[in-house]
Design a protein around this motif. Sequence first.
Motif, PDB file in Angstrom:
ATOM      1  N   ALA A  20       0.697  -1.105   0.076  1.00 25.36           N
ATOM      2  CA  ALA A  20       0.105   0.089   0.184  1.00 25.36           C
ATOM      3  C   ALA A  20       0.901   1.202   0.184  1.00 25.36           C
ATOM      4  CB  ALA A  20      -0.789   0.103   1.163  1.00 25.36           C
ATOM      5  N   ASP A  21       2.050   1.256   0.445  1.00 25.90           N
ATOM      6  CA  ASP A  21       2.874   2.334   0.790  1.00 25.90           C
ATOM      7  C   ASP A  21       4.173   2.541  -0.159  1.00 25.90           C
ATOM      8  OD1 ASP A  21       1.289   3.794   2.484  1.00 25.90           O
ATOM      9  OD2 ASP A  21       1.361   2.046   4.003  1.00 25.90           O
ATOM     10  N   ARG A  22       4.440   1.338  -0.476  1.00 26.58           N
ATOM     11  CA  ARG A  22       5.973   1.164  -1.111  1.00 26.58           C
ATOM     12  C   ARG A  22       5.728   1.842  -2.791  1.00 26.58           C
ATOM     13  NH1 ARG A  22       8.434  -4.224  -3.866  1.00 26.58           N
ATOM     14  NH2 ARG A  22       8.239  -3.263  -5.691  1.00 26.58           N
ATOM     15  N   LYS A  23       6.780   2.074  -3.171  1.00 32.28           N
ATOM     16  CA  LYS A  23       6.816   2.565  -4.678  1.00 32.28           C
ATOM     17  C   LYS A  23       6.493   1.399  -5.425  1.00 32.28           C
ATOM     18  CE  LYS A  23       9.776   6.458  -4.538  1.00 32.28           C
ATOM     19  NZ  LYS A  23      10.603   7.319  -5.540  1.00 32.28           N
ATOM     20  N   VAL A  24       5.576   1.712  -6.168  1.00 29.34           N
ATOM     21  CA  VAL A  24       5.300   0.500  -7.040  1.00 29.34           C
ATOM     22  C   VAL A  24       6.385  -0.190  -8.052  1.00 29.34           C
ATOM     23  CG1 VAL A  24       3.614  -0.362  -9.036  1.00 29.34           C
ATOM     24  CG2 VAL A  24       2.946   1.385  -7.188  1.00 29.34           C
ATOM     25  N   ALA A  25       7.162   0.497  -8.599  1.00 26.08           N
ATOM     26  CA  ALA A  25       8.373   0.144  -9.278  1.00 26.08           C
ATOM     27  C   ALA A  25       9.332  -0.028  -8.358  1.00 26.08           C
ATOM     28  CB  ALA A  25       8.758   0.959 -10.529  1.00 26.08           C
ATOM     29  N   GLU A 400       7.630   8.104 -17.928  1.00 28.38           N
ATOM     30  CA  GLU A 400       8.790   7.831 -17.173  1.00 28.38           C
ATOM     31  C   GLU A 400       8.546   8.678 -15.933  1.00 28.38           C
ATOM     32  OE1 GLU A 400      12.555   9.156 -19.028  1.00 28.38           O
ATOM     33  OE2 GLU A 400      11.604   8.385 -21.027  1.00 28.38           O
ATOM     34  N   ALA A 401       8.209   9.536 -15.766  1.00 24.60           N
ATOM     35  CA  ALA A 401       8.185  10.289 -14.422  1.00 24.60           C
ATOM     36  C   ALA A 401       7.330   9.638 -13.534  1.00 24.60           C
ATOM     37  CB  ALA A 401       7.710  11.956 -14.628  1.00 24.60           C
ATOM     38  N   ILE A 402       5.985   9.277 -13.891  1.00 27.81           N
ATOM     39  CA  ILE A 402       4.964   8.586 -12.995  1.00 27.81           C
ATOM     40  C   ILE A 402       5.677   7.229 -12.733  1.00 27.81           C
ATOM     41  CG2 ILE A 402       3.638   7.476 -14.636  1.00 27.81           C
ATOM     42  CD1 ILE A 402       2.642   9.094 -11.527  1.00 27.81           C
ATOM     43  N   GLN A 403       6.505   6.461 -13.368  1.00 24.60           N
ATOM     44  CA  GLN A 403       6.988   5.325 -12.989  1.00 24.60           C
ATOM     45  C   GLN A 403       8.057   5.459 -12.032  1.00 24.60           C
ATOM     46  OE1 GLN A 403       8.243   3.071 -16.640  1.00 24.60           O
ATOM     47  NE2 GLN A 403       6.150   2.698 -17.305  1.00 24.60           N
ATOM     48  N   ALA A 404       8.866   6.711 -11.947  1.00 25.18           N
ATOM     49  CA  ALA A 404       9.830   6.924 -11.070  1.00 25.18           C
ATOM     50  C   ALA A 404       9.274   7.340  -9.798  1.00 25.18           C
ATOM     51  CB  ALA A 404      10.783   7.897 -11.591  1.00 25.18           C
ATOM     52  N   ASP A 405       8.310   8.194  -9.876  1.00 22.38           N
ATOM     53  CA  ASP A 405       7.608   8.696  -8.706  1.00 22.38           C
ATOM     54  C   ASP A 405       7.107   7.489  -7.776  1.00 22.38           C
ATOM     55  OD1 ASP A 405       5.738  10.892  -7.418  1.00 22.38           O
ATOM     56  OD2 ASP A 405       4.645   9.230  -7.925  1.00 22.38           O
ATOM     57  N   GLY A 406       6.563   6.649  -8.506  1.00 17.85           N
ATOM     58  CA  GLY A 406       6.228   5.250  -7.613  1.00 17.85           C
ATOM     59  C   GLY A 406       5.026   5.226  -7.171  1.00 17.85           C
ATOM     60  N   THR A 407       4.223   6.267  -7.190  1.00 22.45           N
ATOM     61  CA  THR A 407       3.092   6.429  -6.516  1.00 22.45           C
ATOM     62  C   THR A 407       1.949   5.157  -7.160  1.00 22.45           C
ATOM     63  OG1 THR A 407       2.856   8.596  -6.170  1.00 22.45           O
ATOM     64  CG2 THR A 407       0.740   7.683  -6.122  1.00 22.45           C
ATOM     65  N   CYS A 408       2.046   5.239  -8.512  1.00 21.68           N
ATOM     66  CA  CYS A 408       1.302   4.025  -9.289  1.00 21.68           C
ATOM     67  C   CYS A 408       2.205   3.647 -10.387  1.00 21.68           C
ATOM     68  CB  CYS A 408      -0.018   4.618  -9.864  1.00 21.68           C
ATOM     69  SG  CYS A 408       0.039   6.011 -10.997  1.00 21.68           S
ATOM     70  N   TRP A 409       1.774   2.859 -11.361  1.00 21.10           N
ATOM     71  CA  TRP A 409       2.638   2.384 -12.723  1.00 21.10           C
ATOM     72  C   TRP A 409       1.534   2.394 -13.706  1.00 21.10           C
ATOM     73  CZ3 TRP A 409       3.872  -0.317 -16.729  1.00 21.10           C
ATOM     74  CH2 TRP A 409       5.248  -0.496 -16.990  1.00 21.10           C
ATOM     75  N   ASP A 434      -7.590   5.029  -4.300  1.00 25.13           N
ATOM     76  CA  ASP A 434      -6.099   4.721  -4.951  1.00 25.13           C
ATOM     77  C   ASP A 434      -6.244   5.322  -6.387  1.00 25.13           C
ATOM     78  OD1 ASP A 434      -4.747   2.844  -3.225  1.00 25.13           O
ATOM     79  OD2 ASP A 434      -6.344   1.380  -3.766  1.00 25.13           O
ATOM     80  N   VAL A 435      -7.549   5.449  -6.929  1.00 24.62           N
ATOM     81  CA  VAL A 435      -7.497   6.148  -8.247  1.00 24.62           C
ATOM     82  C   VAL A 435      -7.277   7.648  -8.229  1.00 24.62           C
ATOM     83  CG1 VAL A 435      -9.114   6.773 -10.084  1.00 24.62           C
ATOM     84  CG2 VAL A 435      -9.283   4.460  -9.114  1.00 24.62           C
TER      85      VAL A 435
END
Length: 451
Positions: A20-25, A400-409, A434-435
Amino acid sequence: MPDLLDDAAERARRYLGSLADRKVAPSPAAVGALTRLDEPLPQGSTESATVLQLLDEIVTPATLGIAGPRFFGFVMGGSLPVSLAANWLAAAWDQNAGLYAATPGVAYLEVVALGWLKELFQLPESTEGAFVTGGTMANFTALAAARHHVLKQAGWSVEADGLFGAPPVTVIVGEEAHPTLFKSLGLLGFGRNRVVRVPVDNQGRMRTELLPAINGPAIVCAQAGNVNTGAFDPVGDICDRVKRSNAWVHVDGAFGLWAKTSPGLKALAQGVELADSWATDAHKWLNVPYDSGLAFVREPGTLPAAMAIAAAYLPSGSGQRNPSDFTPELSRRARGVEVWAALRSLGKEGVADLVGRTCGHARRFAEQLSAAGFEILNDVVLNQVLVSFGAPEMTDRVIEAIQADGTCWCGTTLWQGRRAMRISVCSWATTTADVDRSVAAIIRCARQLGA
Ligand SMILES: *Cc1c(COP(=O)(O)O)cnc(C)c1O
């Protein structure tokens, strides 16, 4: 053994709890640390507990949070708790699900699960099914039955005599068929490029009026659920047009077939039940662990004609359904167990709710991103959303930015020449919160980049 299983369960619990809290990637450092696995095969043995610890230490941090609530890449889905737990129990049973006589329990479960699935998908009562690894193999398996049937009609036994010298089979697909469908056709000897491609509209739907005239053995591959837009080929119309010429109609419904289970969505899949065979995934929208796909064939006896083997040392089903008569594999894991567990737990309403709810989440993504000024490229009819952030390079940078941010993938795609972020909502675990959290992160990343 018990301590080890407790240890595994404890590690799994900790992992799932962290999602729930870790970065997705995974972090680049965690992926980099995988080189710790590059060691010589040890000469001697290692304590099992140490092996498990190594696995957890090195590999857990390098996983993508696919099991968590904010993974929207590809078309994946998580694992329902009941299906994960059933998977653990089934692994302990260690049943080889090939033969009824060897493993009656899991073979019986498959029959029950297949009956329920036919009811959910409103497939004809005569339909037979097979538990396979995924959509690719489900298409392969159903199309092997199709190949058997259309060539048998032409007086040819493809199982006995192969394709050399066989009457030619016309294979027709939509221009937007899934890439793996071409692979399945290639494995069957039809060739990846030898197919006739029918043009599609702006949602990727086959344009029925452009179907070619059919003479002789033919297989038409329609699609329920385009992997980018979620759109459905007009399967009813296609059947109307080609059934007269005795063509076999197959439906790749890897995720879209599940629309049939939802009162609010089933109109999309109208006519799908008129086809001759269907393929779908359970590991996508039913949220069971990998690997789990399903093939269905209307005409009884056709799947076994393509798949059954005869060997003196193997027991026949003696009146019972021998699972391996329907699948490419002989030995395999009992993947029907998790399908049964998920269906038994959810019930009809639970399945409809899972499918309907995730589509609602997809609409929420589309509404909020559109309200923020970003362009939605598809009609959001199902669980797929395509978003453009302007120029292709800008869209790539936001992804790329959202994947690095890690909130979602979220992943990337090219839709009819346009670069897009692809959002696919398939997981039981995703909530409205979550959405909203994911949308906020996407908008923040986009604004920071000046989109
Ligand atoms: C995912 C998908 C496939 C392939 O399924 P796998 O389970 O990955 O083998 C085939 N067709 C469609 C439409 C899909 O979405």
